[in-house]
Scaffold this motif. Structure first.
Motif, PDB file in Angstrom:
ATOM      1  N   ARG A   1     -22.267 -22.553  35.258  1.00  0.00           N
ATOM      2  CA  ARG A   1     -22.186 -22.785  33.812  1.00  0.00           C
ATOM      3  C   ARG A   1     -23.100 -23.927  33.373  1.00  0.00           C
ATOM      4  NH1 ARG A   1     -17.170 -23.195  33.836  1.00  0.00           N
ATOM      5  NH2 ARG A   1     -16.991 -25.464  33.875  1.00  0.00           N
ATOM      6  N   GLU A   2     -23.144 -25.015  34.163  1.00  0.00           N
ATOM      7  CA  GLU A   2     -23.871 -26.212  33.749  1.00  0.00           C
ATOM      8  C   GLU A   2     -25.331 -26.212  34.188  1.00  0.00           C
ATOM      9  OE1 GLU A   2     -21.449 -29.247  35.448  1.00  0.00           O
ATOM     10  OE2 GLU A   2     -19.676 -28.645  34.280  1.00  0.00           O
ATOM     11  N   ARG A   3     -25.595 -25.652  35.369  1.00  0.00           N
ATOM     12  CA  ARG A   3     -26.956 -25.701  35.916  1.00  0.00           C
ATOM     13  C   ARG A   3     -27.935 -24.890  35.083  1.00  0.00           C
ATOM     14  NH1 ARG A   3     -31.405 -25.703  37.199  1.00  0.00           N
ATOM     15  NH2 ARG A   3     -32.402 -25.895  39.244  1.00  0.00           N
ATOM     16  N   PHE A   4     -27.454 -23.830  34.450  1.00  0.00           N
ATOM     17  CA  PHE A   4     -28.343 -22.932  33.717  1.00  0.00           C
ATOM     18  C   PHE A   4     -28.047 -22.946  32.215  1.00  0.00           C
ATOM     19  CE2 PHE A   4     -27.839 -21.497  38.052  1.00  0.00           C
ATOM     20  CZ  PHE A   4     -29.153 -21.339  38.467  1.00  0.00           C
ATOM     21  N   ALA A   5     -27.552 -24.097  31.748  1.00  0.00           N
ATOM     22  CA  ALA A   5     -27.116 -24.200  30.352  1.00  0.00           C
ATOM     23  C   ALA A   5     -28.261 -24.094  29.353  1.00  0.00           C
ATOM     24  CB  ALA A   5     -26.359 -25.523  30.147  1.00  0.00           C
ATOM     25  N   THR A   6     -29.479 -24.421  29.766  1.00  0.00           N
ATOM     26  CA  THR A   6     -30.591 -24.405  28.813  1.00  0.00           C
ATOM     27  C   THR A   6     -31.251 -23.030  28.679  1.00  0.00           C
ATOM     28  OG1 THR A   6     -32.146 -25.105  30.535  1.00  0.00           O
ATOM     29  CG2 THR A   6     -31.104 -26.840  29.221  1.00  0.00           C
ATOM     30  N   SER A   7     -30.846 -22.083  29.503  1.00  0.00           N
ATOM     31  CA  SER A   7     -31.440 -20.748  29.439  1.00  0.00           C
ATOM     32  C   SER A   7     -30.788 -19.930  28.341  1.00  0.00           C
ATOM     33  CB  SER A   7     -31.257 -20.036  30.790  1.00  0.00           C
ATOM     34  OG  SER A   7     -31.433 -18.649  30.663  1.00  0.00           O
ATOM     35  N   GLU A   8     -31.608 -19.381  27.444  1.00  0.00           N
ATOM     36  CA  GLU A   8     -31.079 -18.571  26.350  1.00  0.00           C
ATOM     37  C   GLU A   8     -30.388 -17.317  26.880  1.00  0.00           C
ATOM     38  OE1 GLU A   8     -30.077 -17.511  22.535  1.00  0.00           O
ATOM     39  OE2 GLU A   8     -30.935 -19.399  23.246  1.00  0.00           O
ATOM     40  N   ALA A   9     -30.979 -16.693  27.894  1.00  0.00           N
ATOM     41  CA  ALA A   9     -30.383 -15.476  28.453  1.00  0.00           C
ATOM     42  C   ALA A   9     -29.051 -15.775  29.125  1.00  0.00           C
ATOM     43  CB  ALA A   9     -31.345 -14.828  29.442  1.00  0.00           C
ATOM     44  N   ASN A  10     -28.972 -16.893  29.868  1.00  0.00           N
ATOM     45  CA  ASN A  10     -27.708 -17.262  30.502  1.00  0.00           C
ATOM     46  C   ASN A  10     -26.658 -17.680  29.486  1.00  0.00           C
ATOM     47  OD1 ASN A  10     -27.722 -17.258  33.624  1.00  0.00           O
ATOM     48  ND2 ASN A  10     -29.735 -18.059  33.108  1.00  0.00           N
ATOM     49  N   ARG A  11     -27.106 -18.301  28.396  1.00  0.00           N
ATOM     50  CA  ARG A  11     -26.171 -18.629  27.328  1.00  0.00           C
ATOM     51  C   ARG A  11     -25.532 -17.364  26.769  1.00  0.00           C
ATOM     52  NH1 ARG A  11     -25.388 -17.928  22.537  1.00  0.00           N
ATOM     53  NH2 ARG A  11     -27.358 -16.801  22.272  1.00  0.00           N
ATOM     54  N   ARG A  12     -26.327 -16.316  26.626  1.00  0.00           N
ATOM     55  CA  ARG A  12     -25.807 -15.051  26.089  1.00  0.00           C
ATOM     56  C   ARG A  12     -24.799 -14.414  27.033  1.00  0.00           C
ATOM     57  NH1 ARG A  12     -23.610 -12.167  22.228  1.00  0.00           N
ATOM     58  NH2 ARG A  12     -23.895  -9.923  22.551  1.00  0.00           N
ATOM     59  N   VAL A  13     -25.055 -14.422  28.337  1.00  0.00           N
ATOM     60  CA  VAL A  13     -24.084 -13.790  29.242  1.00  0.00           C
ATOM     61  C   VAL A  13     -22.786 -14.595  29.292  1.00  0.00           C
ATOM     62  CG1 VAL A  13     -25.757 -12.552  30.651  1.00  0.00           C
ATOM     63  CG2 VAL A  13     -25.071 -14.828  31.341  1.00  0.00           C
ATOM     64  N   ARG A  14     -22.871 -15.916  29.123  1.00  0.00           N
ATOM     65  CA  ARG A  14     -21.634 -16.715  29.058  1.00  0.00           C
ATOM     66  C   ARG A  14     -20.856 -16.373  27.792  1.00  0.00           C
ATOM     67  NH1 ARG A  14     -25.066 -20.723  30.724  1.00  0.00           N
ATOM     68  NH2 ARG A  14     -25.079 -21.699  28.676  1.00  0.00           N
ATOM     69  N   GLU A  15     -21.575 -16.137  26.708  1.00  0.00           N
ATOM     70  CA  GLU A  15     -20.949 -15.726  25.450  1.00  0.00           C
ATOM     71  C   GLU A  15     -20.242 -14.388  25.622  1.00  0.00           C
ATOM     72  OE1 GLU A  15     -23.096 -14.142  21.596  1.00  0.00           O
ATOM     73  OE2 GLU A  15     -23.269 -16.321  21.688  1.00  0.00           O
ATOM     74  N   LEU A  16     -20.886 -13.461  26.315  1.00  0.00           N
ATOM     75  CA  LEU A  16     -20.268 -12.162  26.580  1.00  0.00           C
ATOM     76  C   LEU A  16     -19.029 -12.312  27.450  1.00  0.00           C
ATOM     77  CD1 LEU A  16     -23.482 -10.041  27.224  1.00  0.00           C
ATOM     78  CD2 LEU A  16     -21.885  -9.740  25.319  1.00  0.00           C
ATOM     79  N   ALA A  17     -19.125 -13.140  28.482  1.00  0.00           N
ATOM     80  CA  ALA A  17     -17.980 -13.345  29.376  1.00  0.00           C
ATOM     81  C   ALA A  17     -16.800 -13.949  28.628  1.00  0.00           C
ATOM     82  CB  ALA A  17     -18.382 -14.236  30.550  1.00  0.00           C
ATOM     83  N   ALA A  18     -17.102 -14.841  27.680  1.00  0.00           N
ATOM     84  CA  ALA A  18     -16.031 -15.465  26.903  1.00  0.00           C
ATOM     85  C   ALA A  18     -15.361 -14.470  25.963  1.00  0.00           C
ATOM     86  CB  ALA A  18     -16.591 -16.647  26.098  1.00  0.00           C
TER      87      ALA A  18
END
Length: 203
Positions: A107-124
């Motif tokens: 969650r924290e290591r890839f926080a600046t990636s727009e694509a990773n932000r989107r998959v975290r949003e989907l997971a939430a």
């Protein structure tokens, strides 16, 4: 030994190259794809979001005279089993032993990636988005963690939905990779071939 020849014509053959694939969830990545790539690869997302993203990237490509040159694809995980119960049991087993520290690292290591932000949003938003699309793996690995989970028919249905949106290329993986690839080739690919005969002939 060299000889001089006359009356000979040479014809330079065009230099071919493999298709250039590019991914990325930021507008900067989309602009590079619009200008240069043959295929833009998306990570798993809702059908409506993929449709909207395709339209926007195609519009960007049009500004470079490439609206009809850019194609689209999906980067996904596959968990296919003979029964739906077996498929979901394995999908949950994949992430069931992850520690809170592992999840926090991703969650924290890839926080600046727009694509990773989107998959975290989907997971939430929930464990399952659309039909048989599992977000759980995104909590324990960065990148393309959205998984298609189900029987061969269900997996084919989900991939078909993306095909019908306009995705013609797929980069798929699984756990274990070789075993999942074998299942895909035996169980899912024949279904997709049968459903997309005309598309495959056109290609």
């Amino acid at each position: 030994r060299f000889r001089n020849v006359t009356g000979v014509q040479t014809c330079a053959l065009p230099i071919s190259h493999p298709p250039f694939y590019l991914g990325g969830g930021s507008k900067q990545a989309w602009e590079i794809s619009a200008k240069h790539s043959d295929v833009h690869l998306f990570w798993g997302d809702t059908y409506e979001r993929i449709r909207a993203n395709m339209e926007e990237i195609r519009g960007m490509a049009a500004r470079h005279g490439r609206a009809d040159k850019i194609g689209f694809g999906m980067r996904l995980q596959i968990v296919c089993r003979p029964t739906e119960r077996e498929a979901w049991a394995f999908a949950h087993e994949l992430v069931g032993h992850a520690s809170d520290a592992q999840k926090a690292f991703v969650r924290e290591r890839f926080a600046t990636s727009e694509a990773n932000r989107r998959v975290r949003e989907l997971a939430a938003s929930g464990e399952v988005i659309e039909r048989n699309l599992f977000t759980g793996i995104t909590k324990v690995r960065p990148g393309a963690g959205i998984a298609v989970v189900g029987t061969p028919e269900q997996c084919a249905d989900t991939l078909q939905d993306y095909i019908d949106l306009g995705c013609h290329s797929f980069c798929l993986s699984g756990y274990l990779h070789d075993e999942e690839a074998e299942r895909f080739g035996k169980w899912i690919m024949p279904i997709l071939r049968e459903r997309n005969k005309e598309r495959m002939l056109a290609a």
